[in-house]
Scaffold this active site. Sequence first.
Site, PDB file in Angstrom:
ATOM      1  N   HIS A 111      29.428  36.156  38.074  1.00 39.12           N
ATOM      2  CA  HIS A 111      30.285  35.001  38.369  1.00 39.12           C
ATOM      3  C   HIS A 111      29.735  34.341  39.634  1.00 39.12           C
ATOM      4  O   HIS A 111      29.825  34.925  40.722  1.00 39.12           O
ATOM      5  CB  HIS A 111      31.729  35.451  38.621  1.00 39.12           C
ATOM      6  CG  HIS A 111      32.394  36.043  37.420  1.00 39.12           C
ATOM      7  ND1 HIS A 111      32.717  35.300  36.311  1.00 39.12           N
ATOM      8  CD2 HIS A 111      32.813  37.309  37.154  1.00 39.12           C
ATOM      9  CE1 HIS A 111      33.313  36.074  35.413  1.00 39.12           C
ATOM     10  NE2 HIS A 111      33.371  37.304  35.895  1.00 39.12           N
TER      11      HIS A 111
ATOM     12  N   GLU B 110      34.362  47.620  37.224  1.00 38.05           N
ATOM     13  CA  GLU B 110      34.659  47.297  38.627  1.00 38.05           C
ATOM     14  C   GLU B 110      35.145  48.491  39.464  1.00 38.05           C
ATOM     15  O   GLU B 110      36.152  48.411  40.157  1.00 38.05           O
ATOM     16  CB  GLU B 110      35.691  46.159  38.688  1.00 38.05           C
ATOM     17  CG  GLU B 110      35.210  44.912  37.961  1.00 38.05           C
ATOM     18  CD  GLU B 110      36.248  43.801  37.908  1.00 38.05           C
ATOM     19  OE1 GLU B 110      37.371  43.987  38.391  1.00 38.05           O
ATOM     20  OE2 GLU B 110      35.919  42.731  37.362  1.00 38.05           O
TER      21      GLU B 110
HETATM   22  O1  9MR Z   1      39.338  35.724  32.415  1.00 37.20           O
HETATM   23  C1  9MR Z   1      40.320  36.711  32.605  1.00 37.20           C
HETATM   24  C2  9MR Z   1      41.635  36.066  32.980  1.00 37.20           C
HETATM   25  O2  9MR Z   1      42.158  35.346  31.867  1.00 37.20           O
HETATM   26  C3  9MR Z   1      42.626  37.113  33.415  1.00 37.20           C
HETATM   27  O3  9MR Z   1      43.777  36.489  33.911  1.00 37.20           O
HETATM   28  C4  9MR Z   1      42.010  37.994  34.478  1.00 37.20           C
HETATM   29  C5  9MR Z   1      43.000  39.065  34.886  1.00 37.20           C
HETATM   30  O4  9MR Z   1      42.420  40.109  35.577  1.00 37.20           O
HETATM   31  O5  9MR Z   1      40.829  38.598  33.995  1.00 37.20           O
HETATM   32  C6  9MR Z   1      39.852  37.626  33.714  1.00 37.20           C
HETATM   33  O6  9MR Z   1      38.664  38.267  33.314  1.00 37.20           O
HETATM   34  C7  9MR Z   1      38.048  39.101  34.297  1.00 37.20           C
HETATM   35  C8  9MR Z   1      37.338  40.222  33.582  1.00 37.20           C
HETATM   36  O7  9MR Z   1      38.241  40.907  32.763  1.00 37.20           O
HETATM   37  C9  9MR Z   1      36.683  41.183  34.556  1.00 37.20           C
HETATM   38  N1  9MR Z   1      35.829  40.503  35.491  1.00 37.20           N
HETATM   39  C10 9MR Z   1      36.420  39.344  36.157  1.00 37.20           C
HETATM   40  C11 9MR Z   1      37.003  38.374  35.136  1.00 37.20           C
HETATM   41  C12 9MR Z   1      37.475  37.130  35.811  1.00 37.20           C
HETATM   42  O8  9MR Z   1      38.555  37.426  36.658  1.00 37.20           O
END
Ligand code: 9MR
Length: 454
Positions: free
Chosen positions: A232, A153
């Site tokens: 997503h 990202e």
């Molecule tokens: O699914 C993940 C969630 O449990 C965490 O709280 C969050 C914190 O940043 O990250 C989520 O996973 C993310 C992933 O690492 C990167 N792309 C977006 C995902 C959804 O937010």
Amino acid sequence: MRAALVSTLVTATTGAAVLLATSASAGTTLGASAAESGRYFGTAVAANKLSDSTYVGILNREFNMVTAENEMKIDATEPQQGQFSYANADRIVNHARGQGMRVRGHTLAWHSQQPGWMQNMSGTALRNAMLNHVTQVATYYRGKIYAWDVVNEAFADGSTGARRDSNLQRTGDDWIEAAFRAARAADPGAKLCYNDYNTDDWTHAKTQAVYRMVQDFKQRGVPIDCVGLQSHFNSQSPVPSNYQTTLQNFANLGVDVQITELDIEGSGTAQAQNYERVVKACLAVTRCTGITVWGIRDTDSWRSSGTPLLFDGSGNKKAAYTSTLNALNSGGSTVPTSTTTSTTEPTGPTTTTTIPGPGGCTASVSLNSWNGGFVATVKVTAGSSAINGWTVTTNLPSGASVTNAWNADRSGNSGAVQWRNVSYNGRLAAGTSTEFGFQGTGSASGLTPTCAAG
Ligand code: 9MR
């Protein structure tokens, strides 16, 4: 259940033989069905759910790739500077490997989920701390990770196509390539991916910006093997009509494409049709090598209120599961896999050849053996495209070890030894070869080297 495979030997335009496999019957799980076209089907896993028997039952039955949802992020693996913590990540990696699943590593360098100590850093100190983190974590998991999301990202949303502002970005534009080079040095066997969201619509400025970065990396020989599209989707961010075009255009740069965090909010037929579109788009692109959904049951999702996954809260298969499975079973392009052929002459040297897909490389070994020792000469040949570097893995039988080597950098001297090109023999034009060699003790009979380009 693995379906029977019908194999056809065809000759590609380069003259290289490529083994294609066609499915003779449909798979009954997501992983098995994806595997029939050479792909994987994975899920994000949370370590604290590995004691939930419904969760683990579905995980073990349906999936053959795993991503740690949070446990490999920087705050989890280096909570204090220089103190690494792998217990939760290891639980996931060990579970996956115990079940014969592969692992995507997520993620080595990211503006988010940084531990407090890193959030407070800047400049050279931060750059060095980031590179040390990449090196330490990728080294710790060397040999266990199929693909790393090296950088996550790093581009801004909106119409600018600019990098996202962050403490890492403020260390200089080259922070991304520096992270990739460090990851390659630490784990030459892992595919190295750039991963992002809102990069699904080909016309978006962010998609174009990531595309230009990957193109630039390929042109300058920065090691990158894959692009992850998180994917997503919801009503504000629907599956774009040009999704397959985006996958294909990235693939055309000479990288694999992976759908890394798929979830689609909705329910019923509409959701099922969206999943079908995404799966079919991947299947239509030869270098779209696998799909990972971001969780198992709707209740496991970071967006649980949007019920975006394939199983309901009780673990029942949803309509979206059925459409996904059917799409995986509907045929599509087959990912070119490296295949191995072997000939053994009882009185002469043993020659083993690995045949790559386009853009890859082959490695063949000629072995001169005597009682208690051997010299191996390994020939590395580029596939149908030029390559900028290569990594060969040789799995030495137990008891064998390397004592001396030339024309390649080595990591390890027994078991799975990895060989990386040196400065003068990494670049190979399509179809051309270079050689390196090593001497060892013990027996190296049956050596079957594999080669990865990049
Ligand atoms: O699914 C993940 C969630 O449990 C965490 O709280 C969050 C914190 O940043 O990250 C989520 O996973 C993310 C992933 O690492 C990167 N792309 C977006 C995902 C959804 O937010």
